[in-house]
Design a protein around this motif. Structure first.
Motif, mmCIF file in Angstrom:
data_model
loop_
_atom_site.group_PDB
_atom_site.id
_atom_site.type_symbol
_atom_site.label_atom_id
_atom_site.label_comp_id
_atom_site.label_asym_id
_atom_site.label_seq_id
_atom_site.Cartn_x
_atom_site.Cartn_y
_atom_site.Cartn_z
ATOM 1 N N PRO A 93 -26.312 75.452 69.699
ATOM 2 C CA PRO A 93 -27.332 75.833 68.720
ATOM 3 C C PRO A 93 -28.177 77.006 69.213
ATOM 4 O O PRO A 93 -28.478 77.110 70.398
ATOM 5 C CB PRO A 93 -28.188 74.568 68.603
ATOM 6 C CG PRO A 93 -28.039 73.908 69.935
ATOM 7 C CD PRO A 93 -26.616 74.191 70.357
ATOM 8 N N SER A 94 -28.539 77.872 68.283
ATOM 9 C CA SER A 94 -29.423 78.984 68.648
ATOM 10 C C SER A 94 -30.861 78.479 68.639
ATOM 11 O O SER A 94 -31.181 77.479 67.990
ATOM 12 C CB SER A 94 -29.249 80.147 67.678
ATOM 13 O OG SER A 94 -29.568 79.737 66.371
ATOM 14 N N MET A 95 -31.716 79.182 69.355
ATOM 15 C CA MET A 95 -33.125 78.826 69.402
ATOM 16 C C MET A 95 -33.797 79.412 68.169
ATOM 17 O O MET A 95 -33.886 80.620 68.015
ATOM 18 C CB MET A 95 -33.774 79.377 70.672
ATOM 19 C CG MET A 95 -35.234 79.028 70.835
ATOM 20 S SD MET A 95 -35.596 77.273 71.088
ATOM 21 C CE MET A 95 -34.931 77.023 72.715
ATOM 22 N N THR A 96 -34.221 78.543 67.285
ATOM 23 C CA THR A 96 -34.909 78.973 66.065
ATOM 24 C C THR A 96 -36.414 78.828 66.267
ATOM 25 O O THR A 96 -36.857 78.193 67.232
ATOM 26 C CB THR A 96 -34.482 78.121 64.860
ATOM 27 O OG1 THR A 96 -34.900 76.759 65.099
ATOM 28 C CG2 THR A 96 -32.975 78.176 64.636
ATOM 29 N N THR A 97 -37.174 79.363 65.357
ATOM 30 C CA THR A 97 -38.628 79.213 65.413
ATOM 31 C C THR A 97 -39.000 77.740 65.357
ATOM 32 O O THR A 97 -39.864 77.275 66.102
ATOM 33 C CB THR A 97 -39.289 79.977 64.244
ATOM 34 O OG1 THR A 97 -38.891 81.348 64.323
ATOM 35 C CG2 THR A 97 -40.795 79.888 64.296
ATOM 36 N N ARG A 98 -38.299 76.995 64.512
ATOM 37 C CA ARG A 98 -38.579 75.561 64.355
ATOM 38 C C ARG A 98 -38.227 74.773 65.618
ATOM 39 O O ARG A 98 -38.994 73.930 66.066
ATOM 40 C CB ARG A 98 -37.791 75.029 63.160
ATOM 41 C CG ARG A 98 -38.061 73.590 62.861
ATOM 42 C CD ARG A 98 -37.318 73.152 61.622
ATOM 43 N NE ARG A 98 -37.428 71.716 61.471
ATOM 44 C CZ ARG A 98 -36.643 70.998 60.725
ATOM 45 N NH1 ARG A 98 -35.682 71.571 60.016
ATOM 46 N NH2 ARG A 98 -36.787 69.700 60.644
ATOM 47 N N SER A 99 -37.052 75.045 66.201
ATOM 48 C CA SER A 99 -36.656 74.302 67.409
ATOM 49 C C SER A 99 -37.559 74.672 68.593
ATOM 50 O O SER A 99 -37.899 73.813 69.396
ATOM 51 C CB SER A 99 -35.179 74.545 67.743
ATOM 52 O OG SER A 99 -34.915 75.910 67.979
ATOM 53 N N ARG A 100 -37.968 75.936 68.673
ATOM 54 C CA ARG A 100 -38.883 76.355 69.737
ATOM 55 C C ARG A 100 -40.217 75.625 69.592
ATOM 56 O O ARG A 100 -40.768 75.117 70.568
ATOM 57 C CB ARG A 100 -39.093 77.864 69.715
ATOM 58 C CG ARG A 100 -40.017 78.372 70.830
ATOM 59 C CD ARG A 100 -40.276 79.876 70.746
ATOM 60 N NE ARG A 100 -39.076 80.663 70.615
ATOM 61 C CZ ARG A 100 -38.307 81.092 71.613
ATOM 62 N NH1 ARG A 100 -38.620 80.775 72.839
ATOM 63 N NH2 ARG A 100 -37.231 81.807 71.387
ATOM 64 N N ALA A 101 -40.728 75.571 68.374
ATOM 65 C CA ALA A 101 -41.998 74.885 68.122
ATOM 66 C C ALA A 101 -41.898 73.403 68.470
ATOM 67 O O ALA A 101 -42.814 72.829 69.070
ATOM 68 C CB ALA A 101 -42.421 75.079 66.670
ATOM 69 N N ALA A 102 -40.773 72.776 68.102
ATOM 70 C CA ALA A 102 -40.587 71.348 68.398
ATOM 71 C C ALA A 102 -40.542 71.112 69.905
ATOM 72 O O ALA A 102 -41.159 70.174 70.416
ATOM 73 C CB ALA A 102 -39.306 70.838 67.733
ATOM 74 N N LEU A 103 -39.830 71.958 70.607
ATOM 75 C CA LEU A 103 -39.725 71.818 72.061
ATOM 76 C C LEU A 103 -41.070 72.020 72.731
ATOM 77 O O LEU A 103 -41.474 71.257 73.594
ATOM 78 C CB LEU A 103 -38.698 72.815 72.610
ATOM 79 C CG LEU A 103 -38.434 72.753 74.107
ATOM 80 C CD1 LEU A 103 -37.891 71.376 74.512
ATOM 81 C CD2 LEU A 103 -37.443 73.831 74.499
#
Length: 133
Positions: free
Chosen positions: A117-127
């Motif tokens: 998976p690519s790092m999206t704005t949403r996944s970055r925020a969740a992490l």
């Protein structure tokens, strides 16, 4: 006259200071001896920032501190301030990944079905939210 502590408050000095405190009642001199330092004050000098951690002492000190040697190596490499060496190591070996980071990476692979998976704005925020950032 300026203080002769050019490596004070580096991530490495801070990390070693924290680990020494966490290992109490183990004595700092005992840790230094286990790491193979001829001068038992060397650990104090590294903690205070008056000396760098020699890269060839990382593995022994990591064992004495009961910590991940890759993390300690990465912090020591940053403290060395030699960008050429750091770049060469990164080019040859890639990112230095600790045992704990490898567990996270494996969990990401499993959770994503190994889909890269690519790092999206949403996944970055969740992490970042996990770590309160």
């Amino acid at each position: 006259m300026p203080a002769k502590k050019p490596h004070a408050n580096t991530p490495l000095a801070d990390y070693i200071e924290k680990r020494v405190l966490e290992l109490r009642p183990k004595q700092q001199s005992q840790i230094a001896e286990e790491a193979g330092f001829k001068n038992v004050n060397m650990l104090s000098m590294i903690k205070s920032g008056t000396s760098k951690l020699p890269l060839d002492r990382v593995a022994a000190l990591a064992k004495a501190l009961d910590c991940d040697s890759k993390l300690l190596f990465r912090l020591a490499l940053e403290q060395q301030g030699n960008e050429t060496t750091a770049l060469a190591i990164a080019e040859i070996f890639g990112a230095i990944v600790t045992r704990n980071e490898a567990v996270w990476l494996n969990e990401i692979r499993d959770a994503s079905g190994n889909s890269d998976p690519s790092m999206t704005t949403r996944s970055r925020a969740a992490l970042r939210a996990i770590f309160g950032k």
